[in-house]
Motif scaffolding. Sequence first.
Motif, PDB file in Angstrom:
ATOM      1  N   PRO A  94      50.252  50.209  41.099  1.00 34.32           N
ATOM      2  CA  PRO A  94      49.545  49.076  40.512  1.00 34.32           C
ATOM      3  C   PRO A  94      48.053  49.363  40.312  1.00 34.32           C
ATOM      4  N   THR A 107      43.188  52.874  44.691  1.00 38.20           N
ATOM      5  CA  THR A 107      42.350  53.170  45.863  1.00 38.20           C
ATOM      6  C   THR A 107      41.494  51.957  46.211  1.00 38.20           C
ATOM      7  N   GLY A 113      44.233  58.613  42.755  1.00 35.27           N
ATOM      8  CA  GLY A 113      45.189  58.929  41.710  1.00 35.27           C
ATOM      9  C   GLY A 113      44.878  60.275  41.078  1.00 35.27           C
ATOM     10  N   ASP A 144      49.234  63.081  39.813  1.00 34.97           N
ATOM     11  CA  ASP A 144      50.104  63.964  39.026  1.00 34.97           C
ATOM     12  C   ASP A 144      51.243  64.499  39.885  1.00 34.97           C
ATOM     13  N   GLY A 160      48.193  49.728  34.707  1.00 32.05           N
ATOM     14  CA  GLY A 160      46.818  50.227  34.772  1.00 32.05           C
ATOM     15  C   GLY A 160      46.278  50.443  33.389  1.00 32.05           C
ATOM     16  N   GLY A 161      45.254  51.275  33.289  1.00 31.59           N
ATOM     17  CA  GLY A 161      44.594  51.506  32.007  1.00 31.59           C
ATOM     18  C   GLY A 161      45.454  52.325  31.050  1.00 31.59           C
ATOM     19  N   THR A 176      45.179  56.187  31.534  1.00 30.22           N
ATOM     20  CA  THR A 176      45.951  56.678  32.687  1.00 30.22           C
ATOM     21  C   THR A 176      47.441  56.645  32.352  1.00 30.22           C
ATOM     22  N   LEU A 220      49.909  48.268  30.316  1.00 30.14           N
ATOM     23  CA  LEU A 220      48.590  48.898  30.179  1.00 30.14           C
ATOM     24  C   LEU A 220      47.536  47.895  29.699  1.00 30.14           C
ATOM     25  N   CYS A 240      44.195  41.960  32.566  1.00 30.80           N
ATOM     26  CA  CYS A 240      44.734  42.649  31.383  1.00 30.80           C
ATOM     27  C   CYS A 240      44.884  41.672  30.241  1.00 30.80           C
ATOM     28  N   GLU A 270      38.427  47.693  25.193  1.00 30.14           N
ATOM     29  CA  GLU A 270      38.639  46.726  26.274  1.00 30.14           C
ATOM     30  C   GLU A 270      37.479  46.803  27.254  1.00 30.14           C
ATOM     31  N   PHE A 319      57.401  39.978  30.240  1.00 28.96           N
ATOM     32  CA  PHE A 319      55.997  40.340  30.018  1.00 28.96           C
ATOM     33  C   PHE A 319      55.982  41.752  29.434  1.00 28.96           C
TER      34      PHE A 319
HETATM   35  P1  NAP Z   1      43.480  52.709  36.272  1.00 35.41           P
HETATM   36  O1  NAP Z   1      42.166  53.320  36.527  1.00 35.41           O
HETATM   37  O2  NAP Z   1      44.281  53.199  35.123  1.00 35.41           O
HETATM   38  O3  NAP Z   1      44.305  52.850  37.646  1.00 35.41           O
HETATM   39  C1  NAP Z   1      45.589  52.289  37.777  1.00 35.41           C
HETATM   40  C2  NAP Z   1      46.350  53.032  38.858  1.00 35.41           C
HETATM   41  O4  NAP Z   1      46.617  54.362  38.430  1.00 35.41           O
HETATM   42  C3  NAP Z   1      45.584  53.167  40.173  1.00 35.41           C
HETATM   43  O5  NAP Z   1      46.498  53.004  41.231  1.00 35.41           O
HETATM   44  C4  NAP Z   1      45.084  54.591  40.104  1.00 35.41           C
HETATM   45  O6  NAP Z   1      44.806  55.151  41.373  1.00 35.41           O
HETATM   46  C5  NAP Z   1      46.276  55.260  39.466  1.00 35.41           C
HETATM   47  N1  NAP Z   1      46.029  56.593  38.902  1.00 35.41           N
HETATM   48  C6  NAP Z   1      44.880  57.132  38.473  1.00 35.41           C
HETATM   49  N2  NAP Z   1      45.100  58.396  38.006  1.00 35.41           N
HETATM   50  C7  NAP Z   1      46.419  58.635  38.141  1.00 35.41           C
HETATM   51  C8  NAP Z   1      47.269  59.746  37.841  1.00 35.41           C
HETATM   52  N3  NAP Z   1      46.815  60.876  37.322  1.00 35.41           N
HETATM   53  N4  NAP Z   1      48.584  59.631  38.110  1.00 35.41           N
HETATM   54  C9  NAP Z   1      49.085  58.506  38.651  1.00 35.41           C
HETATM   55  N5  NAP Z   1      48.342  57.423  38.963  1.00 35.41           N
HETATM   56  C10 NAP Z   1      47.024  57.491  38.696  1.00 35.41           C
HETATM   57  O7  NAP Z   1      43.332  51.122  36.057  1.00 35.41           O
HETATM   58  P2  NAP Z   1      42.485  50.080  36.889  1.00 35.41           P
HETATM   59  O8  NAP Z   1      41.030  50.284  36.617  1.00 35.41           O
HETATM   60  O9  NAP Z   1      42.948  50.052  38.320  1.00 35.41           O
HETATM   61  O10 NAP Z   1      42.970  48.714  36.223  1.00 35.41           O
HETATM   62  C11 NAP Z   1      42.422  48.219  35.035  1.00 35.41           C
HETATM   63  C12 NAP Z   1      43.334  48.475  33.850  1.00 35.41           C
HETATM   64  O11 NAP Z   1      44.644  48.003  34.139  1.00 35.41           O
HETATM   65  C13 NAP Z   1      42.907  47.718  32.611  1.00 35.41           C
HETATM   66  O12 NAP Z   1      43.015  48.539  31.486  1.00 35.41           O
HETATM   67  C14 NAP Z   1      43.894  46.555  32.536  1.00 35.41           C
HETATM   68  O13 NAP Z   1      44.053  46.031  31.233  1.00 35.41           O
HETATM   69  C15 NAP Z   1      45.117  47.206  33.065  1.00 35.41           C
HETATM   70  N6  NAP Z   1      46.048  46.198  33.572  1.00 35.41           N
HETATM   71  C16 NAP Z   1      47.187  45.974  32.864  1.00 35.41           C
HETATM   72  C17 NAP Z   1      48.071  44.992  33.273  1.00 35.41           C
HETATM   73  C18 NAP Z   1      49.323  44.719  32.506  1.00 35.41           C
HETATM   74  O14 NAP Z   1      50.244  44.170  33.097  1.00 35.41           O
HETATM   75  N7  NAP Z   1      49.413  45.077  31.228  1.00 35.41           N
HETATM   76  C19 NAP Z   1      47.795  44.242  34.428  1.00 35.41           C
HETATM   77  C20 NAP Z   1      46.618  44.501  35.120  1.00 35.41           C
HETATM   78  C21 NAP Z   1      45.755  45.492  34.685  1.00 35.41           C
HETATM   79  P3  NAP Z   1      43.285  55.283  41.891  1.00 35.41           P
HETATM   80  O15 NAP Z   1      42.803  53.893  42.078  1.00 35.41           O
HETATM   81  O16 NAP Z   1      43.448  56.029  43.158  1.00 35.41           O
HETATM   82  O17 NAP Z   1      42.531  56.032  40.833  1.00 35.41           O
END
Ligand code: NAP
Length: 484
Positions: A159, A188, A218, A223, A238-239, A242, A259, A292, A385, A452
């Motif tokens: 998440p 984290t 992450g 990876d 997540g983003g 990512t 995402l 998001c 975004e 969703f």
């Molecule tokens: P993020 O930076 O993409 O991180 C999301 C998750 O991915 C974290 O647990 C992160 O761990 C992990 N991660 C990072 N690098 C990775 C890798 N190489 N392999 C596997 N996992 C990895 O996103 P965020 O800043 O936490 O959240 C914001 C984003 O999430 C926004 O773009 C938002 O729109 C999106 N979001 C989408 C939804 C939806 O349902 N569509 C809901 C909520 C949020 P670390 O923290 O350890 O880096």
Amino acid sequence: MTTNVLTLSAYEFYINGEWKESQSGQTIDIKSPYLYEVIGRVQAITKEEVDEAIYFAREAQKDWAETSLQDRAKYLYKWADELIDMQDELAEIIMKEVGKSYKDAKNEVARTADFIRYTIEEALHMHGESMRGDSFPGGSQSKIAIIQRVPLGVVLAIPPFNYPVNLAAAKVAPALMAGNAVIFKPATQGAISGTKMVEALHRAELPKGLVNLVTGRGSVIGDYLVEHKGIDMISFTGGTNTGLHLAKKATMVPLVLELGGKDPGIVREDADLYEAAKHIISGAFSYSGQRCTAIKRVLVHEKVADELVGILKEEVEKLSVGSPENGNTVVPLIDEQSADFVQILIADAIGKGAAVITGNKREHNLIYPTLLDYVTEEMRVAWEEPFGPVLPIIRVSSDEEAIKIANESEFGLQASIFTKDINKAFVMADKIETGSVQINGRTERGPDHFPFIGVKGSGMGAQGIRKSLESMTREKVTVLNIGE
Ligand code: NAP
């Protein structure tokens, strides 16, 4: 930053029913986004510990797959009760760790317990189906297919930071009810909240090995987890960058990706502007826009744009700004880097001619709610975004132009249409390339049993309670050949 000085609470990771310190001797500091101090440390676990976690998950899943739904349900009901018992403690941690107001953090915990209970009930009522062979050649009339849903094995749940308990449980609960084991890698910044959520599972006496909590950046262990042969399904939120990275690494493993988004609020000429403004403001600015499904741009008909901007300005200026401890709506962003990014988008827009209606003020990582008018398609804020409290207004001259700009986005999560003409709203909704369209309401994920869905850069697959259960199982067909 990693450190091996254990002066503050160092939270342990959870593997095969036991809490452990990592052999790495390394921990990661978790700094509060508004207290600006380290509030705890989590383990930076090693690849060997990831291997062990997956090994134990695979072992535990074998018995769990044979466990009745009623018995699985007992553990999950207990988990939901435990979360409610610790609601205040958990809310305090969520607030400190991700800077969400205490009230919203408490709501997040309550919503999570509801989510778990609904997931149990949905799973208890899901049944397979059967099919007759009918008249296909080769004697198919004598065949009956029995189609059941079976677990996938080990689900990797990743998440994001912004709903560290709810979005984690939204993966863990359906995975467990569907008969899977889980490797849970929290964001984290969110890992302490995630750890507390797993403590509740531990107290619910979930059989050991079924949920293993692996903490670490992450960028360091992500990876390795995603490419691991012991993982059978990945549920990621997540983003977009990512998610794209992860999708390239994961091979032959089912993926559900939720995402980023750039949800438009489309305001037609005939809309009730006060009502639309109310939804737009709460959609765009609650939790500083770190959702998001926040409304991330307004596409308003030029004939009513001045009036809408006037109402929005008044409402934005009423928003409370400051520490989440005082229940403010607009709170410091998750870190300085995120605030820097928002500022870059604002500066780019101003440089290209956007008008600042209100806001554009910053203290550390606290960005004041910012309304930008006369945003054009040349400006980055029209497309990117921000994940922060900035709302661009784009003036349009027709429904067609609104739909065109809505669809030119790389994202496709949700959209809102504000209008009194419901027929027109449906026609427009059909043309908008998003997973959902809200008519006369703000964009949002709930209610949690609705499907969703993100399309284009906003994701792949579907969540929503039933959809999540389906995505974490596969169909298994057994064919009975009836003798002549
Ligand atoms: P993020 O930076 O993409 O991180 C999301 C998750 O991915 C974290 O647990 C992160 O761990 C992990 N991660 C990072 N690098 C990775 C890798 N190489 N392999 C596997 N996992 C990895 O996103 P965020 O800043 O936490 O959240 C914001 C984003 O999430 C926004 O773009 C938002 O729109 C999106 N979001 C989408 C939804 C939806 O349902 N569509 C809901 C909520 C949020 P670390 O923290 O350890 O880096």
